[in-house]
Design a protein around this motif. Sequence first.
Motif, PDB file in Angstrom:
ATOM      1  N   ALA A 174       7.787  -5.415   6.056  1.00  0.00           N
ATOM      2  CA  ALA A 174       7.413  -4.984   7.351  1.00  0.00           C
ATOM      3  C   ALA A 174       8.095  -3.552   7.644  1.00  0.00           C
ATOM      4  O   ALA A 174       7.201  -3.168   8.099  1.00  0.00           O
ATOM      5  CB  ALA A 174       6.781  -5.893   8.327  1.00  0.00           C
ATOM      6  N   ARG A 175       8.708  -3.819   7.829  1.00  0.00           N
ATOM      7  CA  ARG A 175       9.406  -2.235   8.535  1.00  0.00           C
ATOM      8  C   ARG A 175       9.760  -1.032   7.947  1.00  0.00           C
ATOM      9  O   ARG A 175       9.307  -0.192   7.870  1.00  0.00           O
ATOM     10  CB  ARG A 175      11.030  -2.445   8.786  1.00  0.00           C
ATOM     11  N   LEU A 176       9.343  -1.470   6.391  1.00  0.00           N
ATOM     12  CA  LEU A 176       9.389  -0.781   4.905  1.00  0.00           C
ATOM     13  C   LEU A 176       7.901   0.305   5.579  1.00  0.00           C
ATOM     14  O   LEU A 176       7.470   1.410   4.995  1.00  0.00           O
ATOM     15  CB  LEU A 176       9.555  -1.244   4.267  1.00  0.00           C
ATOM     16  N   GLU A 177       6.838  -0.842   5.330  1.00  0.00           N
ATOM     17  CA  GLU A 177       5.859  -0.539   5.865  1.00  0.00           C
ATOM     18  C   GLU A 177       5.608   0.388   7.209  1.00  0.00           C
ATOM     19  O   GLU A 177       4.664   1.628   7.335  1.00  0.00           O
ATOM     20  CB  GLU A 177       4.663  -1.380   5.799  1.00  0.00           C
ATOM     21  N   GLU A 178       5.791  -0.350   8.341  1.00  0.00           N
ATOM     22  CA  GLU A 178       6.061   0.786   9.614  1.00  0.00           C
ATOM     23  C   GLU A 178       6.640   2.534   9.735  1.00  0.00           C
ATOM     24  O   GLU A 178       6.080   3.195  10.000  1.00  0.00           O
ATOM     25  CB  GLU A 178       6.902   0.248  10.199  1.00  0.00           C
ATOM     26  N   ALA A 179       7.533   2.637   7.979  1.00  0.00           N
ATOM     27  CA  ALA A 179       8.908   3.328   8.233  1.00  0.00           C
ATOM     28  C   ALA A 179       7.517   4.599   7.276  1.00  0.00           C
ATOM     29  O   ALA A 179       7.114   5.916   7.751  1.00  0.00           O
ATOM     30  CB  ALA A 179       9.281   3.693   7.190  1.00  0.00           C
ATOM     31  N   LYS A 180       6.504   4.046   6.512  1.00  0.00           N
ATOM     32  CA  LYS A 180       5.410   4.814   6.108  1.00  0.00           C
ATOM     33  C   LYS A 180       4.961   6.054   6.836  1.00  0.00           C
ATOM     34  O   LYS A 180       3.358   6.701   6.164  1.00  0.00           O
ATOM     35  CB  LYS A 180       4.620   4.134   4.563  1.00  0.00           C
ATOM     36  N   LYS A 181       4.293   5.024   8.388  1.00  0.00           N
ATOM     37  CA  LYS A 181       3.669   5.856   8.954  1.00  0.00           C
ATOM     38  C   LYS A 181       4.281   6.447   9.549  1.00  0.00           C
ATOM     39  O   LYS A 181       3.575   7.324  10.982  1.00  0.00           O
ATOM     40  CB  LYS A 181       2.815   4.794   9.744  1.00  0.00           C
TER      41      LYS A 181
END
Length: 224
Positions: A126-133
Amino acid sequence: MKKTIHLLTLSALTLYLPTAFAGHEYDPDNAEEINEVCAGCHNEFGQGGKQGKYPRIAGLPKNYLQKQLLLFQDRERPNMPMVEHVEKRQMPLADIEDISTYLSQVELKTKLPPADEKAPGFNAYARLEEAKKLMQVPRAEGDIEKGGKIYGRECRSCHGKKGMGKGDTPQLAGQYTQYLWRQVKRFLKGERIHDEDAPDEELLKDFSKEELRDIFAWLSVQDD
Ligand code: HEC
Ligand code: HEC
């Protein structure tokens, strides 16, 4: 003569906007599908890329997005790379409405909260996905303090307190500096109209390069 036609088209467009989409029901699936095309240049979350070759389009006001897409479609605002994507057949009004609603609702973050990997429920994926934003404009050259003063006097009334936009006027903070410079040139060349209430009085024409550079320096740190 050309100018008269141009102005007529613009005012027709403005009149037309609020009613053009009346009765259309937002279709998020359609919007997501359209966004896959946009993502090819503007990135998955509309955060733009290539240091501003492609601007950020996420989180801009919905009416502003609609208006720009119509201007591209009518070739009133130059944008060669997008021509084929905004043709009327490719992009009917319903699509313009859907993608504008969708993009206006995307919130980009400028930084992630500190990670606590030992906390219960920590989810690395989830953190990795957040980082993409994430999107952070790099610090632009110039005198931030001077720029802030000029901004406060000359731009703030329309572009908002911290450059974050106001009403249908787009944000300048959180937008790539290189893209902003390109728009300055378009305004000065008359390829875009800055303030429709005074189309012949380009707002930026009396600013020196240094003054604009300082304003952009100030804008570039508002998202730090
Ligand atoms: C082939 C690349 C490409 C694709 C695909 C593309 N764009 Fe663009 N777009 C650009 C470029 C380049 C610019 C900047 C034009 C300029 O410098 O004035 C731009 C500018 C914009 C702007 C103006 C932003 C502003 O702040 O005024 C909007 C809105 C926009 N695009 C929306 C979209 C949407 C919606 C899609 C998908 C339907 C899309 N674009 C697809 C290349 C692309
Ligand atoms: C009277 C209101 C007004 C003032 C004052 C104003 N702007 Fe704007 N600005 C706008 C509007 C409205 C737009 C969007 C134009 C359009 O619809 O295409 C805009 C767009 C822009 C853009 C392009 C943004 C994009 O995403 O493409 C830049 C760059 C810009 N303004 C810079 C400035 C700067 C720098 C100042 C101060 C020196 C300033 N503006 C003062 C109303 C204003």
